[in-house]
Motif scaffolding. Structure first.
Motif, mmCIF file in Angstrom:
data_model
loop_
_atom_site.group_PDB
_atom_site.id
_atom_site.type_symbol
_atom_site.label_atom_id
_atom_site.label_comp_id
_atom_site.label_asym_id
_atom_site.label_seq_id
_atom_site.Cartn_x
_atom_site.Cartn_y
_atom_site.Cartn_z
ATOM 1 N N GLY A 1 23.876 -56.526 -0.901
ATOM 2 C CA GLY A 1 24.422 -55.619 0.293
ATOM 3 C C GLY A 1 25.753 -54.821 -0.292
ATOM 4 N N MET A 2 25.837 -54.336 -1.547
ATOM 5 C CA MET A 2 26.753 -53.658 -1.977
ATOM 6 C C MET A 2 26.587 -52.414 -1.600
ATOM 7 S SD MET A 2 28.263 -53.354 -5.964
ATOM 8 C CE MET A 2 28.704 -55.070 -5.949
ATOM 9 N N GLU A 3 27.233 -51.832 -0.649
ATOM 10 C CA GLU A 3 27.070 -50.605 -0.287
ATOM 11 C C GLU A 3 27.425 -49.179 -1.052
ATOM 12 O OE1 GLU A 3 29.763 -48.289 2.995
ATOM 13 O OE2 GLU A 3 28.383 -49.576 4.354
ATOM 14 N N THR A 4 26.216 -48.280 -0.893
ATOM 15 C CA THR A 4 26.540 -46.998 -1.630
ATOM 16 C C THR A 4 26.593 -45.869 -0.598
ATOM 17 O OG1 THR A 4 24.163 -46.355 -1.924
ATOM 18 C CG2 THR A 4 25.168 -47.914 -3.498
ATOM 19 N N ASP A 5 26.789 -44.737 -0.849
ATOM 20 C CA ASP A 5 26.673 -43.607 0.107
ATOM 21 C C ASP A 5 25.583 -42.801 -0.258
ATOM 22 O OD1 ASP A 5 27.514 -42.257 -2.236
ATOM 23 O OD2 ASP A 5 29.134 -41.343 -1.304
ATOM 24 N N LEU A 6 24.241 -43.255 -0.745
ATOM 25 C CA LEU A 6 23.316 -42.547 -1.141
ATOM 26 C C LEU A 6 21.937 -43.193 -0.454
ATOM 27 C CD1 LEU A 6 23.916 -42.749 -5.007
ATOM 28 C CD2 LEU A 6 23.983 -40.645 -3.436
ATOM 29 N N ASP A 7 20.911 -42.335 -0.587
ATOM 30 C CA ASP A 7 19.430 -42.814 0.151
ATOM 31 C C ASP A 7 18.956 -43.568 -1.179
ATOM 32 O OD1 ASP A 7 17.092 -43.403 1.115
ATOM 33 O OD2 ASP A 7 16.559 -41.383 1.421
ATOM 34 N N LYS B 1 7.779 -39.849 -7.819
ATOM 35 C CA LYS B 1 6.774 -39.372 -6.757
ATOM 36 C C LYS B 1 6.474 -37.824 -6.925
ATOM 37 C CE LYS B 1 5.946 -39.509 -1.688
ATOM 38 N NZ LYS B 1 6.693 -39.964 -0.402
ATOM 39 N N ASP B 2 5.443 -37.344 -6.973
ATOM 40 C CA ASP B 2 4.945 -35.883 -7.261
ATOM 41 C C ASP B 2 5.926 -35.393 -8.448
ATOM 42 O OD1 ASP B 2 3.534 -35.996 -4.827
ATOM 43 O OD2 ASP B 2 5.366 -35.537 -3.704
ATOM 44 N N SER B 3 5.573 -36.208 -9.468
ATOM 45 C CA SER B 3 6.365 -36.103 -10.982
ATOM 46 C C SER B 3 7.743 -35.783 -10.812
ATOM 47 C CB SER B 3 5.602 -34.703 -11.396
ATOM 48 O OG SER B 3 4.221 -35.003 -11.417
ATOM 49 N N GLN B 4 8.550 -36.313 -9.646
ATOM 50 C CA GLN B 4 9.974 -36.254 -9.709
ATOM 51 C C GLN B 4 10.516 -37.533 -9.515
ATOM 52 O OE1 GLN B 4 11.448 -33.167 -10.026
ATOM 53 N NE2 GLN B 4 9.556 -32.499 -10.508
ATOM 54 N N PRO B 5 11.737 -37.697 -10.042
ATOM 55 C CA PRO B 5 12.389 -39.044 -9.894
ATOM 56 C C PRO B 5 12.535 -39.614 -8.306
ATOM 57 C CG PRO B 5 13.656 -37.719 -11.422
ATOM 58 C CD PRO B 5 12.568 -36.781 -10.748
ATOM 59 N N PHE B 6 11.984 -40.655 -8.142
ATOM 60 C CA PHE B 6 12.069 -41.097 -6.820
ATOM 61 C C PHE B 6 13.186 -42.084 -6.770
ATOM 62 C CE2 PHE B 6 11.162 -44.397 -3.299
ATOM 63 C CZ PHE B 6 10.799 -43.618 -2.551
ATOM 64 N N PRO B 7 14.058 -42.089 -5.600
ATOM 65 C CA PRO B 7 14.101 -41.104 -4.613
ATOM 66 C C PRO B 7 14.530 -39.607 -4.877
ATOM 67 C CG PRO B 7 15.637 -42.652 -4.001
ATOM 68 C CD PRO B 7 14.978 -43.394 -5.240
ATOM 69 N N SER B 8 15.636 -39.882 -5.788
ATOM 70 C CA SER B 8 16.004 -38.397 -6.182
ATOM 71 C C SER B 8 16.658 -38.806 -7.631
ATOM 72 C CB SER B 8 17.372 -38.122 -5.229
ATOM 73 O OG SER B 8 18.250 -39.077 -5.251
ATOM 74 N N PRO B 9 17.146 -37.782 -8.378
ATOM 75 C CA PRO B 9 17.736 -37.823 -9.545
ATOM 76 C C PRO B 9 19.158 -38.619 -9.364
ATOM 77 C CG PRO B 9 16.815 -35.743 -9.468
ATOM 78 C CD PRO B 9 16.558 -36.225 -8.207
ATOM 79 N N ILE B 10 19.717 -38.162 -8.446
ATOM 80 C CA ILE B 10 21.263 -38.770 -8.253
ATOM 81 C C ILE B 10 21.235 -40.209 -7.886
ATOM 82 C CG2 ILE B 10 21.358 -38.343 -5.802
ATOM 83 C CD1 ILE B 10 24.270 -37.472 -6.421
ATOM 84 N N ALA B 11 20.123 -40.744 -7.076
ATOM 85 C CA ALA B 11 19.799 -42.015 -6.888
ATOM 86 C C ALA B 11 19.787 -42.962 -8.184
ATOM 87 C CB ALA B 11 18.767 -42.182 -5.946
#
Length: 354
Positions: A101-107, A164-174
């Motif tokens: 439950g420790m909130e972030t502002d990221l997906d 996913k599709d050879s890219q960091p999942f869900p995103s590099p910033i995540a």
């Protein structure tokens, strides 16, 4: 002189005290902050069943999962008071804010939205949901506790992050912000009459509820593998004293949908031993298609059936004198309380220093 010899040995024999260490996912977590404290104060039925299970087994040190964290530890104190009223005293405890439950502002879960329960550092509707805690009869060396809950997943040596599709999942910033621990990883030294014992506890994420990128499966495996990395000394000095790994790995070595090599490798590590705690209740009715020994199961889930996911693994230098899973068979004392307390069963191991 020969007749007196047994009496001369008695003081030495009396020093070999047995230490019972247990783990129990109580599933006491509630849907909102403060609700667990309310239900403990009201002595709600599930609370009564949890207390009955713990008092029936009477561990010296108890690693808890499924307990909501609050800043002042009021819920944990209230639970300890209920146990004390039932005749089992735990004057020492440790709790700290989990990642649940420790909130972030990221997906963080890749669903295209932010600020959902899956976007917290560990899944949770509110900060502190589904935390862990330690209760102990013996003093906890609070200043020496190591909390690895802030360790980033990518910083674990040889981390296996999703793509996913050879890219960091869900995103590099995540992945730059994602912590490894879905709940927590703690190293907790406890000063027992037999000397210092290090309890290493955690609660790993379920390896399901994701997509083909297998984010939860990979995270679960690395959360379990963390302990071997730690024992290798790659995250700082490994414990010099005897240790016990106690917690909920959410992974069965035979039958889980996750990456079972994670728990298989830990169970096979020569630095730990697996006492293989068993129960009569689990042995009576196994899950159809089950590959592992039915008697070792520690949880019963609707759909997935019975699995072994809760572990107490002592270091190899302990002498194991007993072990078990508190799962009385139907008709035996304690059966109703065990089922009413949680889908998980309390697992205990008795240890002495050789």
């Amino acid at each position: 002189m020969i007749r007196a010899l047994p009496f001369l040995l008695l003081p030495c024999l009396a020093q070999a005290e047995t230490l019972r260490i247990a783990t129990f996912n109580t599933e006491l977590s509630r849907d909102g902050p403060g609700l667990l404290l309310r239900d403990i104060q009201r002595n709600q039925q599930q609370v009564q069943d949890v207390v009955a299970v713990i008092t029936a087994t009477a561990p010296d040190v108890l690693a808890l999962q499924g307990t909501d964290w609050d800043l002042d530890g009021q819920a944990l104190k209230a639970l300890a008071e209920r146990l004390d009223q039932a005749g089992l005293s735990y004057p020492h405890s440790f709790h700290s804010q989990p990642n649940g439950g420790m909130e972030t502002d990221l997906d963080l879960d890749g669903d295209g939205r932010r600020f959902g329960p899956g976007d917290a550092q560990g899944w949770g509707e509110f900060s502190g949901q589904n935390g862990i805690a330690i209760l102990s009869r013996f003093p906890i060396a609070q200043n020496d506790v190591q909390d690895f809950s802030t360790l980033l997943w990518r910083d674990l040596p040889d981390a296996d992050l999703p793509s996913k599709d050879s890219q960091p999942f869900p995103s590099p910033i995540a992945q730059e912000h994602q912590r490894l621990s879905s709940t927590a990883h703690w190293v907790v030294p406890i000063d027992t009459p037999e000397g210092r014992v290090t309890v290493m506890t955690f609660h790993a994420t379920p390896p399901v509820f994701d997509g083909p990128e297998d984010r939860n499966g990979l995270r679960n495996r690395d959360e379990i593998r963390f302990w071997q990395v730690y024992l290798d000394g790659q995250l700082g000095p490994a414990p010099a004293d005897r240790f016990v790994i106690a917690g909920d790995a959410n992974l069965d070595p035979y039958d889980s949908a996750g990456l079972i090599t994670g728990i298989q490798n830990l169970l096979g590590d020569p630095r730990v031993q697996d006492p293989a705690p068993a129960s009569a209740g689990a042995a009576q009715a196994g899950t159809q298609g089950h590959q592992g020994p039915d008697s070792l199961d520690t949880v019963e889930w609707e759909g997935a059936g019975r699995l072994r996911v809760d572990y107490v693994l002592p270091s190899a230098d302990w002498q194991v004198t007993g072990s078990g899973v508190y799962w009385p068979a139907p008709g035996e004392d304690g059966h109703a309380a065990a089922l009413g307390a949680s889908r998980h069963r309390l697992v205990w191991v008795d240890l002495t220093a050789p």
